[in-house]
Design an enzyme around this catalytic site. Structure first.
Site, mmCIF file in Angstrom:
data_model
loop_
_atom_site.group_PDB
_atom_site.id
_atom_site.type_symbol
_atom_site.label_atom_id
_atom_site.label_comp_id
_atom_site.label_asym_id
_atom_site.label_seq_id
_atom_site.Cartn_x
_atom_site.Cartn_y
_atom_site.Cartn_z
ATOM 1 N N HIS A 173 5.186 4.689 12.794
ATOM 2 C CA HIS A 173 5.244 4.572 11.332
ATOM 3 C C HIS A 173 6.250 5.614 10.833
ATOM 4 O O HIS A 173 5.914 6.797 10.688
ATOM 5 C CB HIS A 173 3.831 4.839 10.801
ATOM 6 N N CYS A 224 4.530 9.212 0.248
ATOM 7 C CA CYS A 224 3.136 9.655 0.205
ATOM 8 C C CYS A 224 3.009 10.628 -0.953
ATOM 9 O O CYS A 224 3.696 11.652 -0.982
ATOM 10 C CB CYS A 224 2.721 10.336 1.511
ATOM 11 N N HIS A 264 8.980 7.151 8.128
ATOM 12 C CA HIS A 264 9.578 7.195 6.789
ATOM 13 C C HIS A 264 11.055 7.552 6.988
ATOM 14 O O HIS A 264 11.399 8.343 7.869
ATOM 15 C CB HIS A 264 8.840 8.204 5.905
ATOM 16 N N ARG A 288 0.829 -1.211 0.000
ATOM 17 C CA ARG A 288 0.000 0.000 0.000
ATOM 18 C C ARG A 288 0.867 1.266 0.000
ATOM 19 O O ARG A 288 0.916 2.001 -0.979
ATOM 20 C CB ARG A 288 -0.951 -0.030 1.217
ATOM 21 N N ASP A 289 1.608 1.497 1.085
ATOM 22 C CA ASP A 289 2.361 2.754 1.204
ATOM 23 C C ASP A 289 3.472 2.789 0.158
ATOM 24 O O ASP A 289 3.841 3.861 -0.340
ATOM 25 C CB ASP A 289 2.958 2.872 2.621
ATOM 26 N N ASN A 292 9.281 4.188 3.452
ATOM 27 C CA ASN A 292 9.211 3.865 4.878
ATOM 28 C C ASN A 292 10.527 3.252 5.323
ATOM 29 O O ASN A 292 11.332 2.814 4.514
ATOM 30 C CB ASN A 292 8.124 2.803 5.115
HETATM 31 P P1 HMG Z 1 -13.065 13.924 -3.117
HETATM 32 O O1 HMG Z 1 -12.711 14.206 -4.531
HETATM 33 O O2 HMG Z 1 -13.253 15.066 -2.182
HETATM 34 O O3 HMG Z 1 -14.306 12.912 -3.010
HETATM 35 O O4 HMG Z 1 -11.908 12.986 -2.542
HETATM 36 P P2 HMG Z 1 -15.861 13.139 -3.104
HETATM 37 O O5 HMG Z 1 -16.473 12.548 -1.882
HETATM 38 O O6 HMG Z 1 -16.186 14.576 -3.453
HETATM 39 O O7 HMG Z 1 -16.244 12.236 -4.381
HETATM 40 C C1 HMG Z 1 -15.747 12.537 -5.679
HETATM 41 C C2 HMG Z 1 -15.808 11.283 -6.535
HETATM 42 O O8 HMG Z 1 -14.919 10.300 -5.997
HETATM 43 C C3 HMG Z 1 -17.172 10.623 -6.586
HETATM 44 O O9 HMG Z 1 -17.317 10.010 -7.862
HETATM 45 C C4 HMG Z 1 -17.077 9.563 -5.545
HETATM 46 O O10 HMG Z 1 -17.943 8.454 -5.750
HETATM 47 C C5 HMG Z 1 -15.641 9.102 -5.711
HETATM 48 P P3 HMG Z 1 -18.141 10.682 -9.048
HETATM 49 O O11 HMG Z 1 -19.526 10.864 -8.464
HETATM 50 O O12 HMG Z 1 -17.467 11.986 -9.323
HETATM 51 O O13 HMG Z 1 -18.007 9.682 -10.148
HETATM 52 N N1 HMG Z 1 -15.125 8.502 -4.480
HETATM 53 C C6 HMG Z 1 -14.605 7.275 -4.382
HETATM 54 N N2 HMG Z 1 -14.387 6.301 -5.296
HETATM 55 C C7 HMG Z 1 -13.862 5.161 -4.847
HETATM 56 N N3 HMG Z 1 -13.509 4.920 -3.555
HETATM 57 C C8 HMG Z 1 -13.700 5.884 -2.634
HETATM 58 C C9 HMG Z 1 -14.265 7.099 -3.031
HETATM 59 N N4 HMG Z 1 -14.591 8.223 -2.366
HETATM 60 C C10 HMG Z 1 -15.108 9.073 -3.242
HETATM 61 N N5 HMG Z 1 -13.365 5.645 -1.351
HETATM 62 C C11 HMG Z 1 -11.117 11.278 -1.038
HETATM 63 C C12 HMG Z 1 -11.919 12.564 -1.171
HETATM 64 C C13 HMG Z 1 -10.899 11.064 0.447
HETATM 65 C C14 HMG Z 1 -11.917 10.144 -1.652
HETATM 66 C C15 HMG Z 1 -9.764 11.446 -1.795
HETATM 67 O O14 HMG Z 1 -9.150 12.598 -1.321
HETATM 68 C C16 HMG Z 1 -8.838 10.270 -1.610
HETATM 69 O O15 HMG Z 1 -9.110 9.183 -2.090
HETATM 70 N N6 HMG Z 1 -7.725 10.489 -0.914
HETATM 71 C C17 HMG Z 1 -6.772 9.410 -0.594
HETATM 72 C C18 HMG Z 1 -5.375 9.885 -0.725
HETATM 73 C C19 HMG Z 1 -4.425 8.787 -0.300
HETATM 74 O O16 HMG Z 1 -4.707 7.606 -0.418
HETATM 75 N N7 HMG Z 1 -3.231 9.213 0.185
HETATM 76 C C20 HMG Z 1 -2.207 8.301 0.611
HETATM 77 C C21 HMG Z 1 -2.562 7.527 1.853
HETATM 78 S S1 HMG Z 1 -2.223 8.374 3.369
HETATM 79 C C22 HMG Z 1 -0.547 8.115 3.665
HETATM 80 O O17 HMG Z 1 0.153 7.648 2.800
HETATM 81 C C23 HMG Z 1 -0.013 8.357 5.037
HETATM 82 C C24 HMG Z 1 0.199 7.075 5.845
HETATM 83 O O18 HMG Z 1 1.090 6.177 5.194
HETATM 84 C C25 HMG Z 1 0.768 7.407 7.237
HETATM 85 C C26 HMG Z 1 1.997 8.316 7.209
HETATM 86 O O19 HMG Z 1 2.958 8.037 6.466
HETATM 87 O O20 HMG Z 1 1.988 9.271 7.979
HETATM 88 C C27 HMG Z 1 -1.129 6.342 6.070
HETATM 89 MG MG MG Z 2 3.265 6.354 5.250
#
Ligand code: HMG
Ligand code: MG
Length: 305
Positions: free
Chosen positions: A209, A242, A211, A17-18, A251
């Protein structure tokens, strides 16, 4: 120093995933499956496989359902996936997975860039995600990102990070993983943060966690270990980053963590030779050199041993 070490540590492997969320191009499903099988062969029992996030935001993990259908969790193994909202939970429940993780940041700007929400809106969203997930029998973990520093805001309020962690645990997440998302933490800061969290939250409900952007991840883990933390996230060969945190490198490499722990007599359940093999597979499938130290150097070959 080094007199409060545990017999055993639990590792959550986050590379599928990450790691893969940060690759320039999505990997073919077959390559993901090969990598995950190698991680399983090495003995990893908790693996974060993918994310049910928007495929527009993270196209690299758009095959979440297909991956989970192709590779059911073997007996005794927990597969988990990130879930940002109710749509993500619906997807998780439809395909079936034992554990999900919700995530948000301790800094407003990173949270907005990463999820298009304020911190309050994220917490509100999780009130629609965690209780139904728990009612459906899923385990729910949580991440708080940017606890050690934010790529947009710099220093981050520890009080705010603690408040967020408390809110997540109150929602019935079983554990909060504290993230140094961009790898800016140093051991003294880690001591300060972990000590403050442990004053309010039992060690079993906390994970770290790191990096390894600036080479301090292992030193930070050691501080956490000394203070009583027993859960660490890591990514094979140091794969990852990220996409919404500029400057975030991979990481902490799982091999580096395992090498250090085994060297101190701490069990992980992981076979380091097979893990090094999994790291080679990771490098082959992403097609570029990966930064893990043990990944690059291998097991030591000492004279007379
Ligand atoms: P948004 O654009 O604000 O979403 O994104 P929305 O609610 O306005 O919906 C827009 C469209 O997206 C809609 O479709 C929804 O159905 C669809 P449309 O009607 O336009 O066809 N949609 C989805 N589709 C599939 N699965 C879903 C989903 N939700 C909405 N779950 C949202 C908001 C949160 C969805 C977006 O910003 C997003 O997906 N962000 C994720 C980013 C991400 O994954 N970042 C990396 C992970 S975090 C990280 O790495 C840190 C970590 O490792 C810890 C650390 O290192 O500190 C965990
Ligand atoms: Mg991370």
């Amino acid at each position: 120093m080094l007199d409060a070490l545990p017999a055993e540590v639990s590792i959550c492997e986050v590379s599928p995933r990450d790691g893969l969320q940060n690759e320039a191009a999505p990997l073919p499903l077959a390559d993901k499956v090969t990598l995950i099988r190698a991680l399983l062969a090495a003995g990893l029992k908790r693996i974060e496989l993918t994310s049910f996030v928007s495929p527009r935001w993270i196209p690299q993990l758009a095959d979440a359902e297909e991956l989970i259908r192709t590779l059911p969790a073997p007996e005794g193994v927990t597969f988990s996936a990130l879930v940002p909202n109710a749509t993500g939970l619906e997807r998780a429940l439809r395909v079936g997975i034992g554990e999900i993780a919700v995530f948000l940041s301790a800094s407003e700007t990173h949270n907005k860039k990463n999820t298009n929400k304020s911190i309050e809106q994220s917490l509100e969203t999780f009130r629609e995600v965690v209780p139904p997930a728990r009612a459906a029998g899923l385990r729910v973990r949580a991440y708080v990102s940017t606890v050690w520093g934010c790529p947009y805001e710099g220093a981050v309020s520890m009080t705010r990070a603690l408040e967020i962690a408390r809110a997540l645990l109150a929602l019935d997440c079983y554990q909060v993983s504290l993230g140094d998302t961009i790898g800016v933490g140093t051991p003294a800061q880690t001591k300060q943060i972990v000590t403050a969290f442990l004053a309010e939250i039992p060690a079993a409900q906390l994970a770290l966690h790191f990096h390894d952007t600036r080479g301090t991840a292992l030193a930070n883990c050691l501080v956490g270990l000394e203070l009583g933390i027993r859960d660490f996230d890591a990514s094979v060969a140091g794969l990852g980053g990220c996409p919404y945190a500029p400057g975030a490198a991979g990481n902490l490499a799982t091999e580096d963590l395992v090498f250090m722990l085994h060297g101190m007599g701490i069990r992980t359940g992981v076979d380091l030779d097979l893990l090094i093999e999994a790291g080679r597979i990771a490098e082959t499938v992403v097609g570029r050199p990966l930064p893990g130290k043990v990944h690059q150097a291998g097991q030591p070959k000492l004279r007379g041993v």
